[in-house]
Scaffold this motif. Structure first.
Motif, PDB file in Angstrom:
ATOM      1  N   VAL A  74       2.810  50.319  49.105  1.00 55.29           N
ATOM      2  CA  VAL A  74       3.868  51.331  49.072  1.00 55.29           C
ATOM      3  C   VAL A  74       3.698  52.227  47.857  1.00 55.29           C
ATOM      4  N   LYS A  75       4.310  53.391  47.931  1.00 55.62           N
ATOM      5  CA  LYS A  75       4.375  54.289  46.784  1.00 55.62           C
ATOM      6  C   LYS A  75       5.783  54.192  46.230  1.00 55.62           C
ATOM      7  N   ARG A  76       5.892  54.075  44.915  1.00 53.77           N
ATOM      8  CA  ARG A  76       7.198  54.057  44.262  1.00 53.77           C
ATOM      9  C   ARG A  76       7.205  55.184  43.240  1.00 53.77           C
ATOM     10  N   SER A  77       8.342  55.829  43.132  1.00 51.11           N
ATOM     11  CA  SER A  77       8.436  56.902  42.151  1.00 51.11           C
ATOM     12  C   SER A  77       9.701  56.757  41.337  1.00 51.11           C
ATOM     13  N   THR A  78       9.696  57.426  40.215  1.00 55.41           N
ATOM     14  CA  THR A  78      10.867  57.493  39.348  1.00 55.41           C
ATOM     15  C   THR A  78      10.833  58.840  38.652  1.00 55.41           C
ATOM     16  N   PHE A  79      11.936  59.193  38.024  1.00 58.54           N
ATOM     17  CA  PHE A  79      12.032  60.492  37.364  1.00 58.54           C
ATOM     18  C   PHE A  79      12.177  60.292  35.868  1.00 58.54           C
ATOM     19  N   VAL A  80      11.444  61.118  35.099  1.00 60.24           N
ATOM     20  CA  VAL A  80      11.464  61.022  33.639  1.00 60.24           C
ATOM     21  C   VAL A  80      11.692  62.404  33.030  1.00 60.24           C
ATOM     22  N   THR A  81      12.242  62.394  31.830  1.00 58.35           N
ATOM     23  CA  THR A  81      12.481  63.651  31.112  1.00 58.35           C
ATOM     24  C   THR A  81      11.182  64.156  30.481  1.00 58.35           C
ATOM     25  N   PHE A  82      11.231  65.363  29.956  1.00 54.35           N
ATOM     26  CA  PHE A  82      10.097  65.963  29.245  1.00 54.35           C
ATOM     27  C   PHE A  82       9.639  65.025  28.128  1.00 54.35           C
ATOM     28  N   GLN A  83      10.596  64.545  27.316  1.00 53.88           N
ATOM     29  CA  GLN A  83      10.257  63.679  26.179  1.00 53.88           C
ATOM     30  C   GLN A  83       9.682  62.350  26.644  1.00 53.88           C
ATOM     31  N   GLN A  84      10.231  61.792  27.735  1.00 50.11           N
ATOM     32  CA  GLN A  84       9.715  60.525  28.254  1.00 50.11           C
ATOM     33  C   GLN A  84       8.307  60.693  28.817  1.00 50.11           C
ATOM     34  N   LEU A  85       8.049  61.833  29.469  1.00 50.06           N
ATOM     35  CA  LEU A  85       6.706  62.105  29.975  1.00 50.06           C
ATOM     36  C   LEU A  85       5.720  62.199  28.808  1.00 50.06           C
ATOM     37  N   ALA A  86       6.135  62.861  27.736  1.00 50.36           N
ATOM     38  CA  ALA A  86       5.289  62.965  26.541  1.00 50.36           C
ATOM     39  C   ALA A  86       5.021  61.569  25.968  1.00 50.36           C
ATOM     40  N   GLU A  87       6.047  60.722  25.945  1.00 49.76           N
ATOM     41  CA  GLU A  87       5.889  59.362  25.420  1.00 49.76           C
ATOM     42  C   GLU A  87       4.920  58.549  26.279  1.00 49.76           C
ATOM     43  N   LEU A  88       5.016  58.706  27.599  1.00 50.48           N
ATOM     44  CA  LEU A  88       4.104  57.984  28.490  1.00 50.48           C
ATOM     45  C   LEU A  88       2.654  58.419  28.258  1.00 50.48           C
ATOM     46  N   TYR A  89       2.439  59.723  28.015  1.00 49.05           N
ATOM     47  CA  TYR A  89       1.090  60.204  27.700  1.00 49.05           C
ATOM     48  C   TYR A  89       0.612  59.630  26.384  1.00 49.05           C
ATOM     49  N   ALA A  90       1.465  59.706  25.361  1.00 48.24           N
ATOM     50  CA  ALA A  90       1.074  59.239  24.032  1.00 48.24           C
ATOM     51  C   ALA A  90       0.701  57.757  24.046  1.00 48.24           C
ATOM     52  N   LYS A  91       1.417  56.960  24.817  1.00 48.43           N
ATOM     53  CA  LYS A  91       1.162  55.519  24.869  1.00 48.43           C
ATOM     54  C   LYS A  91       0.067  55.154  25.862  1.00 48.43           C
ATOM     55  N   GLY A  92      -0.439  56.149  26.620  1.00 46.82           N
ATOM     56  CA  GLY A  92      -1.496  55.893  27.586  1.00 46.82           C
ATOM     57  C   GLY A  92      -1.000  55.168  28.833  1.00 46.82           C
ATOM     58  N   ALA A  93       0.311  55.122  29.047  1.00 43.94           N
ATOM     59  CA  ALA A  93       0.884  54.354  30.159  1.00 43.94           C
ATOM     60  C   ALA A  93       0.599  54.982  31.518  1.00 43.94           C
ATOM     61  N   LEU A  94       0.535  56.314  31.588  1.00 47.46           N
ATOM     62  CA  LEU A  94       0.269  56.948  32.881  1.00 47.46           C
ATOM     63  C   LEU A  94      -1.090  56.527  33.404  1.00 47.46           C
ATOM     64  N   GLU A  95      -2.078  56.536  32.523  1.00 47.97           N
ATOM     65  CA  GLU A  95      -3.429  56.142  32.915  1.00 47.97           C
ATOM     66  C   GLU A  95      -3.524  54.636  33.153  1.00 47.97           C
ATOM     67  N   GLU A  96      -2.942  53.864  32.248  1.00 43.26           N
ATOM     68  CA  GLU A  96      -3.022  52.398  32.331  1.00 43.26           C
ATOM     69  C   GLU A  96      -2.437  51.861  33.636  1.00 43.26           C
ATOM     70  N   PHE A  97      -1.323  52.426  34.073  1.00 40.05           N
ATOM     71  CA  PHE A  97      -0.648  51.915  35.269  1.00 40.05           C
ATOM     72  C   PHE A  97      -0.924  52.752  36.519  1.00 40.05           C
ATOM     73  N   GLY A  98      -1.797  53.744  36.407  1.00 34.71           N
ATOM     74  CA  GLY A  98      -2.210  54.520  37.573  1.00 34.71           C
ATOM     75  C   GLY A  98      -1.156  55.472  38.116  1.00 34.71           C
ATOM     76  N   PHE A  99      -0.362  56.051  37.223  1.00 33.91           N
ATOM     77  CA  PHE A  99       0.660  56.991  37.663  1.00 33.91           C
ATOM     78  C   PHE A  99       0.076  58.360  37.973  1.00 33.91           C
ATOM     79  N   SER A 100       0.674  59.016  38.957  1.00 33.67           N
ATOM     80  CA  SER A 100       0.412  60.420  39.249  1.00 33.67           C
ATOM     81  C   SER A 100       1.707  61.174  38.987  1.00 33.67           C
ATOM     82  N   VAL A 101       1.597  62.481  38.819  1.00 31.46           N
ATOM     83  CA  VAL A 101       2.772  63.324  38.584  1.00 31.46           C
ATOM     84  C   VAL A 101       2.887  64.284  39.760  1.00 31.46           C
TER      85      VAL A 101
END
Length: 139
Positions: free
Chosen positions: A53-80
């Motif tokens: 399944v595909k699961r999605s959630t919504f994040v703010t500008f600052q939260q998106l920046a935090e996910l990039y900084a921590k490498g979480a988008l890549e680590e967990f395979g997120f797409s935007v």
């Protein structure tokens, strides 16, 4: 709102006639009440014995920046979820994996990513949002 600090090129090939269209896509904020002004991030989840399944959630500008900084988008395979800056996309707006190289250097988003203190744990709001996607951030 389009986040034009991030640009990804995407080519769509028509299944009917094979016509290729190339779009410059950007993350965009949602217009619905609960997710107004937030970006949608999407992740594929597979569990043994269950349909993928595909699961999605919504994040703010600052939260998106935090996910990039921590490498979480890549680590967990997120797409935007993305949409074109010009014109309309002929199907459901695609979700694309965005590499840090797609972020315009020196842009406000790039500066926001650089300002994140990665030694601090993620905010409770961000951790709660990520639970919908079966992701638990430690710090």
């Amino acid at each position: 709102m389009l986040l034009t600090d991030i640009t990804v090129e995407h080519t769509l090939v028509s299944k009917k006639n094979g016509v290729r269209q190339t779009f410059l896509l950007h993350p965009f904020t949602d217009t619905q009440r609960d997710s107004l002004g937030k970006f949608e991030i999407v992740r594929d989840i597979s569990q043994p014995g269950f349909k993928d399944v595909k699961r999605s959630t919504f994040v703010t500008f600052q939260q998106l920046a935090e996910l990039y900084a921590k490498g979480a988008l890549e680590e967990f395979g997120f797409s935007v979820r993305m949409c074109p800056g010009q014109g309309t996309y002929p199907a459901k707006n695609p979700a694309k994996k965005i590499l840090p190289t797609s972020i315009r250097p020196g842009s406000p988003f790039d500066v926001a990513v650089q300002k994140v203190d990665i030694s601090k744990p993620a905010t409770r709001e961000l951790r709660t949002a990520l639970l919908r996607t079966n992701v638990t951030l430690q710090g």
